[in-house]
Design a protein around this motif. Structure first.
Motif, mmCIF file in Angstrom:
data_model
loop_
_atom_site.group_PDB
_atom_site.id
_atom_site.type_symbol
_atom_site.label_atom_id
_atom_site.label_comp_id
_atom_site.label_asym_id
_atom_site.label_seq_id
_atom_site.Cartn_x
_atom_site.Cartn_y
_atom_site.Cartn_z
ATOM 1 N N ARG A 192 0.826 -1.213 0.000
ATOM 2 C CA ARG A 192 0.000 0.000 0.000
ATOM 3 C C ARG A 192 0.859 1.261 0.000
ATOM 4 O O ARG A 192 0.591 2.197 -0.749
ATOM 5 N N CYS A 230 -2.352 -1.903 9.202
ATOM 6 C CA CYS A 230 -1.384 -1.616 8.137
ATOM 7 C C CYS A 230 -0.457 -0.458 8.499
ATOM 8 O O CYS A 230 0.661 -0.375 7.993
ATOM 9 N N ASP A 245 -9.439 0.301 3.763
ATOM 10 C CA ASP A 245 -9.640 -0.739 2.749
ATOM 11 C C ASP A 245 -10.464 -0.253 1.565
ATOM 12 O O ASP A 245 -10.529 -0.938 0.537
ATOM 13 N N LYS A 254 -5.642 -9.592 1.895
ATOM 14 C CA LYS A 254 -4.703 -8.547 2.322
ATOM 15 C C LYS A 254 -3.670 -9.194 3.232
ATOM 16 O O LYS A 254 -4.030 -9.806 4.235
ATOM 17 N N CYS A 263 1.330 -3.535 4.217
ATOM 18 C CA CYS A 263 0.209 -4.358 3.778
ATOM 19 C C CYS A 263 0.251 -4.499 2.258
ATOM 20 O O CYS A 263 0.503 -3.519 1.546
ATOM 21 N N ASP A 314 -1.958 -6.061 -1.018
ATOM 22 C CA ASP A 314 -3.223 -6.601 -1.512
ATOM 23 C C ASP A 314 -2.942 -7.558 -2.678
ATOM 24 O O ASP A 314 -2.202 -7.219 -3.595
#
Lengths: 256, 225
Positions: free
Chosen positions: A38, A69, A82, A147, A164, A166
């Motif tokens: 992220r 995160c 999110d 995640k 984090c 994804d």
């Protein structure tokens, strides 16, 4: 007024003191660059409106043990959101996480979580990591979008660094190193193939037919631009950046 | 005293002046006193009321608590910043040279080539300043002194050799992650300088380091992802 002056004095003393005192080493820094975490997506401009994290994706440092995160700190809360348009990288049943490190400090463990399940742990036992770090983690049993929370636990401080990532598991192998880039291997770089964002101001024409130097524009060798009324010829193909103005980069631009 | 360096934009472009006030002068005197204790060659600054303006490119401006040395004198931060930069250039150049011969991605090669030639010129300027001031090129060997400002470069011969041996499929990722670490460090060094350095040309140089590295990093992240 007095208060601000006092604060100024204190901060001045602090700055100077930091030059005098051997502060304990504490600033290990790092984050996962691929698949893009992220903070990497914020720093690359892939995801907008991230706040300060864009300047220091390596600095998501917080006390150990958080499942957030941003590590549960007061900064970088955007990383916990999110609903932001995070791009999920397609992977197979295993994925290799690659870290950028700006300082190498002794490491306790590297941990990877999906939800509340720790799917992998690598114990460095206090060793100093390499200049870059990669871990291959099995995601067997998972499918669809997930995640992954990664924690880099520093050995000699109470803190960890958080990233984090994804992912979309299944339906493909590991991500290709450059998903969308299809570089033209033989042709010379074309000026129009700029990967920059599309908002660059349109270059204005000058009397000589050259365009005004514009950050974000890809220039080929021989391209002619004007900057502050002076014309320059490109010596080295590159995409222009703020700070690479022609007068300060004689290696890139020759005055003509 | 002034090194023969390019300074197309004077400090006025970087910093806005503000009329000095008496308390601020006292603070500056205190700061300079402490700086002289630290053993650097800081000289009294004639102007004491300068503060950073919010004109640094695309970044929240550093909060400064020290004036700009308009007579061109330098302090310990200016020296440390340049020494930390100097420590980066040689290993970075080796990484960038490997990209020219080992990468198969034209975008990676082009970015590496542009960084290589611009950093070569930067290094000459950094050397000119430090030698002009009679300062060693190498930073203080105590790593703790630098830890809070990004640390010293971690790319030694061992890492460079390992990169040279990397499998072709892994080269770009390894190279970019190493260089990203370097450029993030440079941003941290520049931020330190912009916060507490005083030499106008070095501050202008730090602004360029900050903005070029901050422009290179997104390009590299898109290539590595």
């Amino acid at each position: 007024m007095r208060k601000s002056v006092t604060l100024t004095i204190l901060s001045t003393v602090a700055v100077v003191a930091s030059l005098l005192v051997n502060v304990p080493a504490a600033s290990a820094h790092g984050y996962i660059s691929s698949p893009p975490s992220r903070q990497a997506q914020c720093a690359s401009g892939t995801v907008p409106n991230c706040g300060d994290i864009v300047w220091e994706p390596q600095s998501v440092e917080a006390p150990k043990g958080s499942m957030l995160c941003n590590g549960g700190g007061s900064r970088f809360a955007e990383l916990n959101d999110d609903s932001k348009p995070w791009v999920a990288t397609s992977v197979g049943t295993s994925v290799t996480f690659n870290w950028v490190l700006t300082a190498r400090h002794r490491t306790s463990t590297w941990e990877y979580f999906v939800g509340s399940t720790r799917v992998a742990v690598v114990n460095d036992n206090g060793a100093t990591p390499g200049a870059t770090v990669s871990h291959t983690v099995s995601l067997a049993g998972y499918s669809g979008r997930i995640k992954v929370l990664a924690r880099w636990n520093v050995y000699d401080t109470a803190n960890a660094f958080y990233s984090c990532v994804d992912l979309t598991v299944g339906g493909g192998g590991n991500p290709s190193p450059s998903p969308s880039a299809s570089p033209s291997r033989s042709a010379s770089p074309s000026p129009s193939a700029s990967p920059s964002r599309s908002t660059a101001p349109s270059p204005s024409s000058s009397p000589t037919g050259a365009t005004t130097w514009t950050p974000g524009t890809a220039y080929a060798v021989g391209a002619v631009v004007t900057y502050n009324g002076v014309s320059y010829r490109c010596l080295q193909a590159h995409t222009a950046l703020v700070g690479w103005e022609p007068p300060t980069t004689p290696a890139l631009w020759q005055k003509i | 005293m002034s090194p023969a360096g390019p300074a197309p934009n004077g400090p006025g472009h970087l910093l806005q002046r503000r009329n000095g006030t008496s308390p601020v002068k006292k603070i500056a005197a205190l700061a300079l006193l402490l700086l002289s204790v630290s053993g650097c060659a800081a000289q009294p600054t004639p102007d004491t009321g300068t503060q950073a303006a919010a004109s640094l490119p695309a970044r929240p401006s550093a909060s400064r608590s020290i004036g700009i040395a308009e007579d061109g004198s330098h302090n310990a931060t200016d020296v440390m910043f340049l020494q930390m930069m100097a420590a980066q250039y040689a290993p970075a150049d080796k990484l960038l040279e490997l990209a020219a011969s080992h990468s198969t991605n034209e975008q990676v090669k082009q970015l590496a080539a542009a960084i290589k030639v611009t950093q070569a010129d930067e290094y000459k300027q950094v050397q000119a300043w430090l030698t002009g001031w009679g300062k060693p090129l190498a930073p203080d060997s105590n790593p703790a002194l630098h830890a809070e400002h990004g640390g010293l470069p971690a790319t030694g011969q061992k890492e460079i050799d390992a990169l040279a041996q990397a499998a072709p499929a892994d080269f770009d990722r390894e190279f970019l992650n190493l260089l990203l670490g370097h450029q993030h460090q440079a941003v941290e060094y520049a931020r330190m300088e912009l916060t507490s350095g005083v030499q106008p040309q070095v501050l202008e140089f730090a602004t360029r380091i900050d903005s070029t590295r901050s422009g290179e990093i997104p390009m590299m992240l898109k290539l590595v992802g």
